[in-house]
Design a protein around this motif. Structure first.
Motif, short mmCIF file in Angstrom:
data_model
loop_
_atom_site.label_atom_id
_atom_site.label_comp_id
_atom_site.label_asym_id
_atom_site.label_seq_id
_atom_site.Cartn_x
_atom_site.Cartn_y
_atom_site.Cartn_z
N TYR A 197 0.82 -1.21 0.00
CA TYR A 197 0.00 0.00 0.00
C TYR A 197 0.86 1.27 0.00
O TYR A 197 0.55 2.23 -0.70
N ASN B 59 2.58 1.98 -3.62
CA ASN B 59 1.75 2.17 -4.80
C ASN B 59 0.87 3.39 -4.60
O ASN B 59 -0.14 3.34 -3.93
N LYS B 60 1.24 4.51 -5.22
CA LYS B 60 0.53 5.77 -5.01
C LYS B 60 -0.88 5.74 -5.60
O LYS B 60 -1.79 6.34 -5.07
N VAL B 61 -1.08 5.04 -6.70
CA VAL B 61 -2.39 5.01 -7.34
C VAL B 61 -3.40 4.29 -6.46
O VAL B 61 -4.49 4.80 -6.19
N SER B 62 -3.06 3.11 -6.00
CA SER B 62 -4.01 2.37 -5.18
C SER B 62 -4.19 3.02 -3.82
O SER B 62 -5.29 2.99 -3.25
N SER B 63 -3.14 3.63 -3.27
CA SER B 63 -3.29 4.27 -1.97
C SER B 63 -4.16 5.51 -2.08
O SER B 63 -5.00 5.76 -1.21
N SER B 64 -4.01 6.30 -3.13
CA SER B 64 -4.85 7.49 -3.27
C SER B 64 -6.29 7.09 -3.56
O SER B 64 -7.22 7.75 -3.08
N ARG B 65 -6.50 6.03 -4.32
CA ARG B 65 -7.86 5.54 -4.59
C ARG B 65 -8.50 5.07 -3.28
O ARG B 65 -9.66 5.38 -3.00
N PHE B 66 -7.74 4.34 -2.48
CA PHE B 66 -8.25 3.85 -1.20
C PHE B 66 -8.61 5.01 -0.28
O PHE B 66 -9.68 5.02 0.33
N PHE C 128 -9.38 8.04 -1.14
CA PHE C 128 -10.54 8.73 -1.70
C PHE C 128 -11.82 8.03 -1.28
O PHE C 128 -12.78 8.67 -0.83
N TYR C 129 -11.86 6.71 -1.40
CA TYR C 129 -13.07 5.97 -1.01
C TYR C 129 -13.32 6.05 0.49
O TYR C 129 -14.47 6.13 0.92
N GLN D 290 -12.58 8.62 2.36
CA GLN D 290 -13.12 9.96 2.58
C GLN D 290 -14.57 10.05 2.14
O GLN D 290 -15.40 10.65 2.84
#
Length: 74
Positions: A20, A23-30, A32-33, A35
């Motif tokens: 986690y 990986n910046k993409v999956s961490s930012s997606r996580f 976001f959800y 929030q």
């Protein structure tokens, strides 16, 4: 030795992609959800509390007849 180092680097890259924190993409997606879900829960809680403590209407209170605008005395 180089072959072992190369395999180690590939395995390390696989672990970084699954991790986690790397990986910046999956961490930012996580995040976001998380929030969005937190905001929805906050809204639900606020609206529920407003509904639960809503104004029930004018209560029927008995007022002394001597304190009315035109007092009535016995």
């Amino acid at each position: 030795m180089s072959h072992e180092n190369h395999e180690y680097q590939q395995e390390l890259e696989k672990m970084k992609n699954m991790d986690y924190s790397y990986n910046k993409v999956s961490s930012s997606r996580f995040l976001f959800y998380v929030q969005v879900i937190g905001f929805v829960l906050l809204l639900f809680t606020v609206f529920y509390e407003l509904w639960a403590n809503r104004y029930q209407g004018k209560p029927d209170i008995e007022i002394q007849s001597s304190t009315l605008y035109t007092p009535e005395y016995k």
